[in-house]
Design an enzyme around this catalytic site. Sequence first.
Site: not given
Ligand code: GLN
Length: 488
Positions: A79, A154, A178
């Site tokens: 990532k 994400s 995410s």
């Molecule tokens: N969807 C969540 C957010 O927007 C979690 C994102 C994540 O785990 N990095 O913060």
Amino acid sequence: MELYARTIAEVSDLLRRQEVSAVEVTRDVLRRIAAVDGRVGAYLLVDEAGALEQAAAADRRLAAGEAVTPLTGIPLGLKDLLSTRGVATTCASKILADYVPAYDATVVARLRQAGAVFTGKLNMDEFAMGSSTENSAYQPTRNPWDPERVPGGSSGGSAAAVAADECLAALGSDTGGSIRQPASFCGVVGLKPTYGRVSRYGLVAFASSLDQIGPLTKTVTDSALLLGGIAGHDPRDSTSVPREVPDFREQLAAEIKGRRLGIPREYFVAGMDPEVRAAFDQAVAVFTGLGAEIVDLSLPHTEYAVATYYLVATAEASSNLARYDGVKYGRRAAGVDNLLEMYYRTRAEGFGPEVKRRIMLGTYALSAGYYDAYYRKAQQVRTLIRQDFEQAFSRCDLIVAPVCPTPAFRFGEKLADPLQMYLSDVLTIPVNLAGLPAISVPGGCSRAGLPIGLQLIAAPFAEASLLQAAYQFEQATDWHRRRPPLDV
Ligand code: GLN
């Protein structure tokens, strides 16, 4: 079967028996990327030269029989918020467009030392803020199962790349879901380790009290192998815990018979897709078939989790992202004639709309006069959420739940309404607030053919038992064998 379509465990065996070389495997994966990534869009950067060089080095190690690990010669994707020495790390943000780290994240350094091969950097929501990868400043990533749908986020690039066989496995990060949610949307295995299990040194910080790095893989065995490769204490991350790392793979075969699986009532939220519910019920039947005992649970503060998370995470983000001011990192606005204007313009030009929204929300929650009402209150509720889990684990060994109320949604479906996007994380966020390990495994399929994940949650540092249960489920089902229709 093509080499790219195989698992870490399989390729590792082939490499050790010298039936294939790491260079052959890597070339095969690079060809796969060239063939399908135009349709998927998982990679922000493919490091062909670097990967082939690392593969050649792995082959030398394998030939000499020296210090070979299960990850030696294995092509992995990263990532794009994991710092890679000499290779651009953008966090899918314009503000870091030209940022090339001078050092490796600890997880990257460990994998490098183990002889892994890095294929490149994977797309994500900008600074990991989002649930669909639509917040990337660079490109959309398409769900390999349906190009009209998002891969989740994400870590959408990581999940899509693994599902599309564009790497044997990948690393992602999970702050509020995410790793697990994109794994669920793309039909792969995603593990969020216990807070403190994996070093975050060199992970670009979003919300430091929540962020964890973890593997996205095709199978539970691979998840065990990759977790083993990145876990362990690191003096460079003060939150990493000096605790022994068991051989997760060796312990996979333990039976689930007689173990108590808790089902939290509050996780069956209004608006849950009936197909997700049906898949969950079937999964529970699989576990009872294996001899597990089902316990009805309550996690009474679940309804406050999303609100709590969006105070804690945004507060921490507003502080963490203060460093992108055009002075030390990345982009600096051109044609400005004083410092203040340089800050304003750099941040206005460099950050996308969701990141700006989070910085504003977080700054507000931390400001004088509001701190007590918002940030402090959120920390108190966070404690209650953690206590819910502590109590639950006195009555059960593991918790089972869906990962997300719906399968993968369509592009644009939730983009206009941030609250809708936030609410879709309701089943993954409590785990982060409590610092627990949790895994998403392929656990069903919708009528439209979309994957549906099953979530297992364990007590702190009980990854071994999490992986055991996930493995038993995987062995009893065929969901992980389905492949996306990319070749037709
Ligand atoms: N969807 C969540 C957010 O927007 C979690 C994102 C994540 O785990 N990095 O913060």
